[in-house]
Design a protein around this motif. Structure first.
Motif, PDB file in Angstrom:
ATOM      1  N   LEU A 142       0.806  -1.215   0.000  1.00 11.84           N
ATOM      2  CA  LEU A 142       0.000   0.000   0.000  1.00 11.84           C
ATOM      3  C   LEU A 142       0.842   1.269   0.000  1.00 11.84           C
ATOM      4  O   LEU A 142       0.303   2.358  -0.210  1.00 11.84           O
ATOM      5  CB  LEU A 142      -0.928   0.006   1.223  1.00 11.84           C
ATOM      6  CG  LEU A 142      -1.844  -1.218   1.387  1.00 11.84           C
ATOM      7  CD1 LEU A 142      -2.697  -1.067   2.644  1.00 11.84           C
ATOM      8  CD2 LEU A 142      -2.731  -1.405   0.160  1.00 11.84           C
ATOM      9  N   HIS A 143       2.148   1.168   0.264  1.00  9.28           N
ATOM     10  CA  HIS A 143       2.960   2.388   0.325  1.00  9.28           C
ATOM     11  C   HIS A 143       4.280   2.193  -0.397  1.00  9.28           C
ATOM     12  O   HIS A 143       4.500   1.193  -1.062  1.00  9.28           O
ATOM     13  CB  HIS A 143       3.175   2.829   1.775  1.00  9.28           C
ATOM     14  CG  HIS A 143       4.096   1.955   2.566  1.00  9.28           C
ATOM     15  ND1 HIS A 143       5.461   2.141   2.603  1.00  9.28           N
ATOM     16  CD2 HIS A 143       3.863   0.890   3.368  1.00  9.28           C
ATOM     17  CE1 HIS A 143       6.021   1.242   3.397  1.00  9.28           C
ATOM     18  NE2 HIS A 143       5.075   0.457   3.868  1.00  9.28           N
ATOM     19  N   SER A 149       1.695   8.545   0.672  1.00  9.23           N
ATOM     20  CA  SER A 149       2.078   7.549   1.666  1.00  9.23           C
ATOM     21  C   SER A 149       3.457   7.812   2.255  1.00  9.23           C
ATOM     22  O   SER A 149       3.715   7.458   3.407  1.00  9.23           O
ATOM     23  CB  SER A 149       2.043   6.136   1.055  1.00  9.23           C
ATOM     24  OG  SER A 149       2.913   6.027  -0.061  1.00  9.23           O
ATOM     25  N   ALA A 159       2.557   5.553   5.336  1.00 12.94           N
ATOM     26  CA  ALA A 159       1.170   5.213   4.999  1.00 12.94           C
ATOM     27  C   ALA A 159       0.199   5.302   6.175  1.00 12.94           C
ATOM     28  O   ALA A 159      -0.963   4.947   6.014  1.00 12.94           O
ATOM     29  CB  ALA A 159       1.084   3.827   4.364  1.00 12.94           C
ATOM     30  N   HIS A 160       0.637   5.793   7.328  1.00  7.33           N
ATOM     31  CA  HIS A 160      -0.277   5.878   8.464  1.00  7.33           C
ATOM     32  C   HIS A 160      -1.494   6.732   8.119  1.00  7.33           C
ATOM     33  O   HIS A 160      -2.635   6.356   8.438  1.00  7.33           O
ATOM     34  CB  HIS A 160       0.436   6.453   9.684  1.00  7.33           C
ATOM     35  CG  HIS A 160      -0.455   6.639  10.876  1.00  7.33           C
ATOM     36  ND1 HIS A 160      -0.780   5.604  11.724  1.00  7.33           N
ATOM     37  CD2 HIS A 160      -1.108   7.744  11.343  1.00  7.33           C
ATOM     38  CE1 HIS A 160      -1.597   6.061  12.664  1.00  7.33           C
ATOM     39  NE2 HIS A 160      -1.805   7.351  12.449  1.00  7.33           N
ATOM     40  N   ASN A 163      -3.469   5.321   4.711  1.00  4.17           N
ATOM     41  CA  ASN A 163      -4.231   4.095   4.966  1.00  4.17           C
ATOM     42  C   ASN A 163      -5.601   4.370   5.558  1.00  4.17           C
ATOM     43  O   ASN A 163      -6.517   3.545   5.447  1.00  4.17           O
ATOM     44  CB  ASN A 163      -3.452   3.165   5.906  1.00  4.17           C
ATOM     45  CG  ASN A 163      -2.405   2.354   5.177  1.00  4.17           C
ATOM     46  OD1 ASN A 163      -2.332   2.360   3.950  1.00  4.17           O
ATOM     47  ND2 ASN A 163      -1.572   1.658   5.930  1.00  4.17           N
ATOM     48  N   LEU A 166      -8.045   4.097   2.819  1.00  8.38           N
ATOM     49  CA  LEU A 166      -8.301   2.719   2.395  1.00  8.38           C
ATOM     50  C   LEU A 166      -9.203   1.997   3.391  1.00  8.38           C
ATOM     51  O   LEU A 166      -9.984   1.115   3.003  1.00  8.38           O
ATOM     52  CB  LEU A 166      -6.979   1.974   2.244  1.00  8.38           C
ATOM     53  CG  LEU A 166      -6.154   2.350   1.007  1.00  8.38           C
ATOM     54  CD1 LEU A 166      -4.720   1.879   1.159  1.00  8.38           C
ATOM     55  CD2 LEU A 166      -6.775   1.780  -0.248  1.00  8.38           C
ATOM     56  N   GLU A 167      -9.112   2.365   4.655  1.00  6.14           N
ATOM     57  CA  GLU A 167      -9.980   1.760   5.666  1.00  6.14           C
ATOM     58  C   GLU A 167     -11.455   1.984   5.362  1.00  6.14           C
ATOM     59  O   GLU A 167     -12.314   1.203   5.792  1.00  6.14           O
ATOM     60  CB  GLU A 167      -9.664   2.350   7.050  1.00  6.14           C
ATOM     61  CG  GLU A 167      -8.312   1.955   7.614  1.00  6.14           C
ATOM     62  CD  GLU A 167      -7.963   2.759   8.858  1.00  6.14           C
ATOM     63  OE1 GLU A 167      -8.817   3.577   9.296  1.00  6.14           O
ATOM     64  OE2 GLU A 167      -6.845   2.600   9.387  1.00  6.14           O
ATOM     65  N   LYS A 180       5.642  -3.561   3.707  1.00  8.78           N
ATOM     66  CA  LYS A 180       5.244  -3.339   5.094  1.00  8.78           C
ATOM     67  C   LYS A 180       6.172  -4.062   6.071  1.00  8.78           C
ATOM     68  O   LYS A 180       5.930  -4.052   7.287  1.00  8.78           O
ATOM     69  CB  LYS A 180       3.806  -3.812   5.329  1.00  8.78           C
ATOM     70  CG  LYS A 180       2.775  -2.712   5.182  1.00  8.78           C
ATOM     71  CD  LYS A 180       2.999  -1.588   6.194  1.00  8.78           C
ATOM     72  CE  LYS A 180       2.071  -0.402   5.921  1.00  8.78           C
ATOM     73  NZ  LYS A 180       2.563   0.824   6.559  1.00  8.78           N
ATOM     74  N   MET A 190       0.760  -1.055  11.117  1.00 12.82           N
ATOM     75  CA  MET A 190      -0.271  -1.834  10.418  1.00 12.82           C
ATOM     76  C   MET A 190      -0.985  -2.769  11.392  1.00 12.82           C
ATOM     77  O   MET A 190      -2.227  -2.870  11.382  1.00 12.82           O
ATOM     78  CB  MET A 190       0.368  -2.629   9.279  1.00 12.82           C
ATOM     79  CG  MET A 190      -0.621  -3.414   8.424  1.00 12.82           C
ATOM     80  SD  MET A 190      -1.713  -2.336   7.486  1.00 12.82           S
ATOM     81  CE  MET A 190      -0.820  -2.194   5.952  1.00 12.82           C
ATOM     82  N   PHE A 194      -4.286  -0.552  11.462  1.00  8.93           N
ATOM     83  CA  PHE A 194      -5.016  -0.860  10.222  1.00  8.93           C
ATOM     84  C   PHE A 194      -5.729  -2.210  10.288  1.00  8.93           C
ATOM     85  O   PHE A 194      -6.909  -2.320   9.949  1.00  8.93           O
ATOM     86  CB  PHE A 194      -4.049  -0.851   9.038  1.00  8.93           C
ATOM     87  CG  PHE A 194      -4.726  -0.974   7.697  1.00  8.93           C
ATOM     88  CD1 PHE A 194      -5.270   0.135   7.072  1.00  8.93           C
ATOM     89  CD2 PHE A 194      -4.830  -2.203   7.046  1.00  8.93           C
ATOM     90  CE1 PHE A 194      -5.904   0.028   5.835  1.00  8.93           C
ATOM     91  CE2 PHE A 194      -5.453  -2.326   5.822  1.00  8.93           C
ATOM     92  CZ  PHE A 194      -5.994  -1.198   5.217  1.00  8.93           C
TER      93      PHE A 194
END
Length: 628
Positions: A142-143, A149, A159-160, A163, A166-167, A180, A190, A194
């Motif tokens: 994702l990053h 990101s 990406a904190h 993300n 995306l949640e 990751k 994550m 996440f």
């Protein structure tokens, strides 16, 4: 007919190794000076006029995004729906604002995550209207790809913030990617922030993280769930696992078990013992030339006829394989360019027989024209409230990270693979011949000493396009903070042999991970006139010529050497020069130097920091000086 190659620049899935600790005191002093200088420049950059321009960019984007600035061809046929349908993303790498440049073929990938959210909402409603099932799946990474990101302020985590958007999408299944796992803080973020949002559907079958209790006692636990079993809206029983390839570059306090060992675990044997209506296996692992057959065979041994759907990733290409007539494995590109859609899976027809199953798949160009075509909506009816909210939030995050800050204006495109290396249109040529030598010479006492600079070509991750060159563009092309080291007083005659030796196929090449070798292996197996997907070869999917949702033709594609170097200095062979290289190439450079000559035995003690300038600063410094 249109124009382009799917995933035309293979941006090899790479990550930095730990930097070599050299001359710590001197390095700290140099870095401190660079930081102070950066703060001064930063203060000037963040003046009031700039802030107003930045906020204006957000409003301008929101107003023009609904109407493409260039003509985009729509899909040429509707989707084919089946009993079970899947929307698949992978290797998005922070490209949540889509592709915003106007150079061909970027507008075809110009949708953003808000658009995608609206598309998913419409598709789920269509599935309800058709009384069928639909799943939304992601295969990791994702990053490490854009400023959204990776452009966070000091003290942040990859990406904190991105993300959080995306949640908000209704993903049914997600899994972890290798990006990751390079930094423990990223993995832990994550795990704590996440994964809980997926409520047991974030799958890490062979990845653990070590956590510590209040007493400091360590415990190794899965980052997510090892597997999950659930029932779809239509009552279909699904068993899912989430697997990563045999990755070895993970940080301390994270663990990746080999796929071969994973399938022998008791939990795995118990997880697959009960027969579902379908196995949906996801993973950050290529569907070609990797370990999916190990997982597939383990399941197929127990359940000879149960349908198996596999969704892979990691190599940044569109790919498909069928391991038998009742399975399909799909890989869906990279960077929010392509959305994979597997439709037309007729599970009801597969019951109580040995017949092959018919699968239909499409690779959708990620733009509003595509989305509106398939959802039978218009600019007035397409956007959902949540989709618009996501779009606005992403733009505000980009403004908060100052990603619109302009370094200069590029007067042409510089590409990774559409132009040969070396050439005037090659980004590799621009970077290693012009940008790196300029940036590393700034305030450098060794600037007057001749040198040759060596980098790996896959360190760059995307093209540089004509127009404003921003902070986001800089991070998109090179987001890693690698340093430059050097070995002094190598005679030019020996130094000039290092690069050819590195590119000699008999030399064991250093690589960040297996993606670069794998991607090039796949490309090497293609016809020279048709690249980007591995279909049409033995063992591939039967619809090789029918998978693209929009008609495409190819762009030029040129392979580049694994390693590239700056122009050699015009000096005699016995002139001592500096050999400059990226920090993770040190041991390999030393090994080669010791093979090329016997006068001196080089060690890491001969390696020093060449400049405090890091790789993610190079193009910005060059653009400020040359493109204004």
């Amino acid at each position: 007919m249109l124009w382009y190659i799917r995933s035309e620049s293979l941006s090899f899935d790479d990550r930095r190794f730990d930097q070599v600790s050299i001359l710590a005191g001197t390095s700290s002093m140099l870095l401190g000076t660079a930081t102070l200088l950066g703060l001064v420049l930063r203060g000037a950059a963040c003046a009031g006029d700039h802030l107003h321009a930045r906020d204006g960019h957000v409003h301008e984007y929101l107003e023009r995004r609904e109407y493409p600035q260039v003509s985009i061809a729509p899909p040429y046929r509707p989707l084919v729906w089946g009993d079970l349908n899947v929307i698949h993303t992978t290797d998005t790498h922070g490209w949540l604002l889509g592709h915003q440049k106007l150079s061909w073929a970027e507008p075809y990938y110009s949708g953003d995550l808000g658009d995608f959210s609206s598309f998913v909402a419409h598709m789920k409603q269509i599935a309800i209207d058709k009384d069928v099932d639909i799943l939304l799946i992601d295969s990791g990474d994702l990053h490490d790809g854009t400023g959204l990101s990776d452009g966070y302020p000091p003290g942040g985590v990859d990406a904190h913030e991105s993300n959080k958007f995306l949640e908000r999408l209704p993903y049914d299944l997600m899994t972890i990617g290798n990006h990751k796992l390079y930094v423990y803080a990223d993995t832990y973020d994550m795990y704590t922030n996440f994964v809980p949002h997926l409520a047991g559907r974030y799958l890490t079958s062979n990845v653990n993280i070590t956590i510590f209790d209040s007493d400091g006692k360590p415990e190794s636990v899965p980052v997510g769930n090892r597997y999950t079993k659930f029932t779809t809206r239509k009552g279909r029983r699904v068993t899912s696992l989430g697997v990563i390839f045999n990755f070895t570059g993970n940080d301390v306090n994270t663990t990746v078990q080999t796929v071969e060992d994973m399938v022998k675990e008791q939990w795995f044997i118990e997880a697959i013992a009960e027969e579902p209506d379908v196995f949906v296996l996801i993973g950050h692992m290529p569907v070609s030339y990797d370990s999916w057959p190990t997982v597939f065979n383990a399941v197929r041994t127990v359940h000879p006829l149960t349908p198996i759907l596999i969704f892979g990733g990691h190599t940044h290409i569109c790919d498909c394989r069928q391991y038998d007539g009742r399975s399909m494995a799909l890989e869906s590109g990279r960077y929010m360019e392509t959305i994979g859609v597997q439709l037309g899976v007729d599970l009801d027809a597969a019951k109580d027989n040995h017949d092959n199953i018919t699968f239909t798949r499409r690779y959708l160009d990620q733009n509003r024209v595509t989305y509106e075509y398939h959802t039978q909506t218009s600019n007035q009816t397409f956007d959902t409230d949540d989709g618009q909210s996501i779009t606005r939030g992403l733009q505000e995050l980009a403004a908060h990270f100052d990603l619109f800050y302009p370094y200069g204006t590029a007067h042409q495109d510089y590409t990774m693979t559409q132009n040969p290396y070396p050439s005037n249109g090659s980004l590799l040529s621009l970077f290693v011949d012009e940008a790196v030598p300029y940036a590393l010479a700034i305030n450098n006492t060794r600037a007057s000493i001749p040198n040759i600079i060596i980098i790996n070509s896959w360190a760059l991750r995307f093209d540089l396009f004509k127009g404003s060159f921003t902070k986001n563009d800089q991070l998109t092309i090179m987001q890693y903070k690698d340093s430059f080291l050097y070995i002094a007083n190598v005679t030019s005659g020996i130094a000039n042999q290092v690069l050819p030796t590195l590119n000699n196929p008999t030399v064991t090449k250093w690589k960040r991970d297996e993606a670069d070798i794998l991607s090039r292996k796949i490309i090497d197996n293609q016809d020279s006139a048709w690249l980007g997907e591995t279909d049409g070869r033995p063992g591939s999917c039967p619809d090789a010529d029918d998978a693209d949702d929009t008609m495409h033709t190819t762009l030029p594609y040129y392979m580049a050497p694994y390693y590239i170097g700056s122009n050699p200095p015009n000096v005699t062979a016995d002139t001592p020069i500096d050999v400059v290289f990226l920090n993770y190439l040190g041991k390999e450079i030393i090994s080669i130097l010791n093979r090329l000559q016997k006068d001196k035995n080089y060690t890491m003690n001969d390696v020093s920091l060449y400049s405090p300038t890091l790789t993610d600063e190079i193009l910005g410094l060059y653009a400020q000086a040359m493109w204004n």
